[in-house]
Design a protein around this motif. Structure first.
Motif: not given
Length: 195
Positions: A36, A39, A85, A87, A89-90
């Motif tokens: 994360k 990213w 955008t 996420d 984590s997914n």
């Protein structure tokens, strides 16, 4: 003492299994946080590029009023890229491919803009434009570095959750493999620059 021995052994085994399982999960969480963070660094580098684009476009506009189609392409590519955008984590391979495609559109339209600038000797010599061009080159290098570091953070995470017996617990925890950044389509071909 003998009658408590089975209880003690059972407690030691249960505590050992608990520590082992929580260690695997905690390691995966730590590695996921590193992904994360990486990213976030990728997004920061792209944001810097997106912040530079309006300055470059307005500088070129002053010199190249009739290059509107190229300027419009840059502005539209930037808008498309900032509209996607993810996420971390997914993240899925499809999402990453769409993000990569949008960012490739920005890179492509920027290179067309910079090639069209070659027609304007006064603009090429303009100190502000030269600074912006240097900033853009520096930003592209930062993007490359951030993407590389993202892939470097994804690798230990994926290794951690895909090795046996961690993969069993990772599946129970719902942890999934994260995709890598890959080269844009056509990146293996040399870039053709026309003046």
């Amino acid at each position: 003492m003998k009658r408590f021995l089975p209880w003690i052994i059972g407690a030691v085994v249960i505590i050992g299994i608990y520590m082992w399982a929580s260690g695997i999960y905690n390691k995966a969480v730590t590695l996921d946080q590193e992904v994360k963070e990486s990213w976030g660094n990728v997004n920061t580098a792209y944001q810097r590029r997106n912040d530079l684009i309006p300055n470059i476009v307005s500088t070129v506009k002053g010199y190249a009023e009739h290059e509107k189609s190229t300027l419009t392409a840059v502005i539209e590519a930037r808008a498309k890229a900032t509209g996607i955008t993810i996420d971390p984590s997914n993240v899925t391979p499809e999402q990453l491919a769409a993000f990569n495609s949008a960012q490739s559109g920005v890179s492509s339209s920027l290179s067309k803009l910079l090639v069209s600038v070659e027609q304007y000797p006064n603009l090429k010599a303009n100190e502000n434009f030269l600074k912006l061009q240097d900033e853009l080159a520096s930003t592209e290098n930062q993007i490359l570095t951030a993407r590389t570091r993202f892939n470097e953070a994804v690798k230990p995470y994926n290794n951690n959750i895909n090795t046996f017996p961690r993969n069993i617990l990772a599946g129970m925890y719902g942890l999934k493999e994260k995709p890598y950044f890959e080269a844009s389509t056509g990146a293996d071909k040399p870039v053709e620059v026309k003046f």
